[in-house]
Motif scaffolding. Structure first.
Motif, short mmCIF file in Angstrom:
data_model
loop_
_atom_site.label_atom_id
_atom_site.label_comp_id
_atom_site.label_asym_id
_atom_site.label_seq_id
_atom_site.Cartn_x
_atom_site.Cartn_y
_atom_site.Cartn_z
N ASP A 175 -55.94 -10.74 -23.29
CA ASP A 175 -55.69 -12.13 -23.68
C ASP A 175 -55.03 -12.21 -25.05
O ASP A 175 -54.14 -13.03 -25.29
CB ASP A 175 -57.00 -12.92 -23.71
N VAL A 176 -55.48 -11.35 -25.97
CA VAL A 176 -54.90 -11.35 -27.31
C VAL A 176 -53.43 -10.97 -27.25
O VAL A 176 -52.57 -11.64 -27.84
CB VAL A 176 -55.66 -10.36 -28.22
N LEU A 177 -53.11 -9.90 -26.53
CA LEU A 177 -51.73 -9.43 -26.45
C LEU A 177 -50.81 -10.44 -25.79
O LEU A 177 -49.65 -10.60 -26.17
CB LEU A 177 -51.68 -8.09 -25.70
N LYS A 178 -51.31 -11.16 -24.78
CA LYS A 178 -50.49 -12.15 -24.07
C LYS A 178 -50.12 -13.31 -24.96
O LYS A 178 -49.07 -13.93 -24.79
CB LYS A 178 -51.23 -12.66 -22.83
N ARG A 179 -50.95 -13.66 -25.93
CA ARG A 179 -50.70 -14.83 -26.75
C ARG A 179 -49.93 -14.54 -28.02
O ARG A 179 -49.62 -15.43 -28.79
CB ARG A 179 -52.04 -15.49 -27.11
N ILE A 180 -49.58 -13.28 -28.26
CA ILE A 180 -48.80 -12.92 -29.45
C ILE A 180 -47.31 -13.08 -29.14
O ILE A 180 -46.83 -12.73 -28.06
CB ILE A 180 -49.10 -11.47 -29.87
N ASP A 181 -46.58 -13.61 -30.09
CA ASP A 181 -45.14 -13.86 -29.93
C ASP A 181 -44.36 -12.57 -30.22
O ASP A 181 -43.73 -12.41 -31.27
CB ASP A 181 -44.71 -14.98 -30.88
N TRP A 182 -44.41 -11.65 -29.26
CA TRP A 182 -43.73 -10.37 -29.46
C TRP A 182 -42.22 -10.55 -29.54
O TRP A 182 -41.55 -9.91 -30.36
CB TRP A 182 -44.08 -9.41 -28.31
N SER A 220 -41.23 -11.90 -32.99
CA SER A 220 -41.45 -10.92 -34.05
C SER A 220 -40.40 -9.81 -34.01
O SER A 220 -39.87 -9.41 -35.05
CB SER A 220 -42.85 -10.32 -33.93
N ILE A 221 -40.10 -9.32 -32.82
CA ILE A 221 -39.14 -8.21 -32.70
C ILE A 221 -37.74 -8.66 -33.08
O ILE A 221 -37.02 -7.97 -33.81
CB ILE A 221 -39.18 -7.63 -31.27
N THR A 222 -37.32 -9.84 -32.58
CA THR A 222 -35.98 -10.32 -32.91
C THR A 222 -35.85 -10.64 -34.41
O THR A 222 -34.81 -10.38 -35.01
CB THR A 222 -35.62 -11.56 -32.08
N LEU A 223 -36.91 -11.17 -35.01
CA LEU A 223 -36.87 -11.44 -36.44
C LEU A 223 -36.79 -10.13 -37.23
O LEU A 223 -36.04 -10.03 -38.21
CB LEU A 223 -38.11 -12.23 -36.87
N LEU A 224 -37.57 -9.14 -36.82
CA LEU A 224 -37.55 -7.84 -37.49
C LEU A 224 -36.15 -7.22 -37.45
O LEU A 224 -35.63 -6.75 -38.48
CB LEU A 224 -38.55 -6.90 -36.82
N ILE A 225 -35.53 -7.22 -36.28
CA ILE A 225 -34.20 -6.61 -36.16
C ILE A 225 -33.16 -7.42 -36.92
O ILE A 225 -32.27 -6.86 -37.57
CB ILE A 225 -33.81 -6.49 -34.67
N SER A 260 -40.91 -18.43 -26.13
CA SER A 260 -42.25 -18.05 -26.54
C SER A 260 -43.27 -19.14 -26.27
O SER A 260 -43.05 -20.31 -26.62
CB SER A 260 -42.25 -17.71 -28.03
N PRO A 261 -44.42 -18.79 -25.63
CA PRO A 261 -45.46 -19.80 -25.39
C PRO A 261 -46.17 -20.22 -26.67
O PRO A 261 -46.63 -21.34 -26.80
CB PRO A 261 -46.43 -19.08 -24.44
N GLU A 262 -46.28 -19.32 -27.64
CA GLU A 262 -46.90 -19.64 -28.93
C GLU A 262 -46.03 -19.05 -30.04
O GLU A 262 -46.32 -18.00 -30.60
CB GLU A 262 -48.32 -19.08 -29.01
N PRO A 263 -44.92 -19.73 -30.36
CA PRO A 263 -43.95 -19.18 -31.31
C PRO A 263 -44.49 -19.07 -32.72
O PRO A 263 -45.34 -19.86 -33.14
CB PRO A 263 -42.78 -20.17 -31.25
N VAL A 264 -44.00 -18.08 -33.49
CA VAL A 264 -44.42 -17.93 -34.87
C VAL A 264 -43.91 -19.08 -35.73
O VAL A 264 -44.50 -19.44 -36.75
CB VAL A 264 -43.96 -16.58 -35.46
#
Length: 595
Positions: free
Chosen positions: A231-238, A241-246, A292-296
């Protein structure tokens, strides 16, 4: 399992039947909410949070005076800016996640994840064998550093009312200001006496203390711990985060190779890094708005003027701060030819001013219930301070050299406190955690941009000035050596040393002018922020309706705590125990009275 819209901290009757051991050895029930914990437990939580906050802030400026020692050992001075930017890149990329992690992991879990990452990164810094390993270790440390700041702010928001939150944040910012201010001088002193590695190793006991105190006392955060890892992993805006990092990483590579390494525009690395930066910035925006369902960066906040204005102000203020803090000590090392510890000590007045400014802003907001007038009056100080710094020269007296930076530190501390409270005052309670992360991500983006852009400006101008002043068949080799080693200037023959010192003076002056322009722009941007009377108790329903937007259910799963006027939170010590006459005005105001 709770629905997405359910508050994670419910009334005391609905907590899970769990118990935990406090630092005194007594059992604490999970029924205890953030407003019901004992004073000793509250102080223990604050001690754990603020010790980690101090270290997180310390690490943002620590390498400023370690760069000469590190570059001398690894002979890569032109790559030394990555020691700062790698840390800040990780911070600005991963900081937004912690607002969400506080809801899905619980406050304690998110805070300890951040502290553990910072701890491991600091250990790796002290054991690094080359520049590449050190840069990677700084990135790991930054993954936790930003999270410490965000989770601390959110936990303080849990425990104190809106009006007292400014004062609570003021105390917190004292430790943050001390960390930023002491990072330079402490790093230089330890480096001179024991070697630069000990500047990282000496932090480890304080990290251990923070983990111990939060483990034993931060028990009210446990309702979020019941969720599974899936549940935790599903709700993280991966994706975000990845596109911002790159995107940010690519822009940093572009600035480094084009200006620090001086590669031509036609070089494939320059072209590719710039294109990747632009492409992934566009991808980040699309992911946040459409995928993203829960965007940063919550679209619900991007549609409101106050969060956007506060975010832009945070970006510009941080850009100014870090342009000065990373290059102010270098001026004394390369132009005035002082030692690393003495150069770092010139940041100490800034640290003291930041601490005083934070406490002053928090006290004034708590006493008056207002923030706008304070922001306008004292928000002009940073421009004055940065302008004074631009006039520093080789023959400046001690007053100008030591005190010019004070208005910058004091004013920016007031600005950051008042804009944070302004942001939270214009958000409903259930968007507090995401709103805090929203403001922090702009601040961290400004920090990494300040270091990266000012480094690019500095290296480009330094190369140009050195070429004007150094001639002869060995000129290229000398210029390259000077750019790779900051400490070389003190060992050069007098005539050549004069040319190098003058070149550094001109390049650093341009950096300080850039910082001055940034802080003036920040002041202009903040002017439209509306005033609002702060309250001790819960905000009224009308206030909620005025500030709410048509957010999705994912934007409404944040913490929802309401405090009764008759049961104020306890502060340091009991800052709400005595009501001022202005409280009557603030507790009855529902129309957002102007300052």
């Amino acid at each position: 399992m709770a629905a997405e819209q359910d508050p994670l901290l419910r009334p005391s009757t609905s907590y899970d039947d769990q118990s935990f051991t406090s630092r005194t050895g007594s059992k604490l029930s999970a029924n205890v909410g953030p407003l019901d914990i004992s004073r000793s437990t509250r102080y223990a939580i604050l001690a754990g949070l603020w010790s980690a906050t101090f270290l997180s802030a310390l690490n943002t400026t620590l390498v400023a005076t370690l760069i000469p020692s590190i570059s001398s050992e690894f002979n890569k001075s032109n790559e030394a800016s990555w020691l700062g930017t790698s840390y800040l890149l990780a911070v600005c990329t991963f900081t937004p996640l912690y607002g969400r992690l506080c809801n899905v992991m619980g406050r304690r879990g998110a805070n300890q994840l951040a502290v553990l990452a910072a701890f491991l990164g600091t250990v790796a810094c002290g054991l690094s064998k080359n520049m590449e390993m050190l840069v990677a270790a700084r990135f790991l440390s930054g993954m936790g550093g930003g999270g410490i700041m965000t989770t601390t702010t959110i936990i303080l928001s849990d425990m104190y009312s809106m009006r007292s939150r400014g004062l609570a944040q003021g105390f917190s910012s004292v430790f943050s200001g001390l960390g930023m201010g002491l990072g330079g001088p402490l790093g230089g002193l330890v480096s001179d006496q024991f070697g630069w590695r000990w500047a990282f190793i000496m932090q480890l006991p304080l990290f251990a203390l923070s983990l111990t105190l939060t483990t034993c006392n931060l028990v009210y955060a446990t309702p979020g711990m019941g969720r599974s890892a899936k549940d935790v992993l599903k709700r993280i805006d991966w994706g975000g985060s990845i596109t911002l990092l790159i995107a940010v990483g690519s822009f940093l590579v572009f600035l480094s190779v084009k200006f620090s390494e001086d590669l031509p525009w036609s070089d494939p690395l320059v072209v590719v890094s710039l294109i990747l930066g632009i492409a992934f910035l566009v991808a980040f925006i699309l992911v946040e708005l459409c995928v993203s369902p829960e965007p940063v960066l919550s679209p619900a906040l991007l549609r409101q003027s106050v969060p956007v204005v506060v975010g832009i102000s945070n970006f510009l203020v941080a850009m100014c701060n870090f342009s000065v803090m990373y290059f102010f000590p270098m001026w004394f090392q390369t132009v005035a030819l002082t030692g690393a510890s003495t150069a770092g000590l010139h940041l100490l007045p800034n640290s003291m001013a930041m601490s005083c400014g934070s406490l002053f802003a928090g006290y004034m907001m708590h006493r008056t219930g207002r923030y706008k007038v304070i922001n306008i009056m004292f928000g002009f100080f940073p421009f004055v301070g940065s302008l004074l710094i631009t006039f520093i020269h080789e023959n400046s007296g001690p007053l100008q050299s030591w005190l010019s930076i004070i208005p910058l530190g004091f004013g920016n501390a007031v600005v950051l406190q008042t804009t944070l409270v302004a942001l939270l005052a214009h958000l409903p309670d259930d968007l507090m955690a995401v709103g805090t992360g929203f403001g922090q991500v702009f601040r961290w983006l400004g920090q990494v941009s300040g270091v990266a852009v000012s480094s690019a400006l500095f290296q480009s101008k330094l190369d140009s000035e050195l070429r004007k002043r150094i001639y002869g068949p060995d000129a290229a080799g000398i210029i390259n050596s000077v750019r790779h080693s900051v400490t070389l200037a003190a060992r050069l023959p007098p005539e050549l040393q004069r040319a190098v010192r003058d070149s550094y003076a001109v390049a650093l002056h341009d950096v300080f002018v850039f910082a001055t322009c940034s802080t003036l722009a920040a002041y202009i941007v903040r002017l439209p922020i509306p005033g609002k009377t702060l309250e001790h108790g819960p905000r009224k329903n009308q206030d909620h309706a005025e500030n709410s937007v048509s957010a999705t259910g994912d934007d409404r799963n944040e913490l929802n705590i309401h405090q009764d006027d008759e049961q104020p939170a306890r502060m340091l010590p009991d800052i709400e125990s005595t009501k001022h006459t202005t409280d009557t005005m603030s507790s009855t105001s529902t129309d957002g009275g102007r300052n």
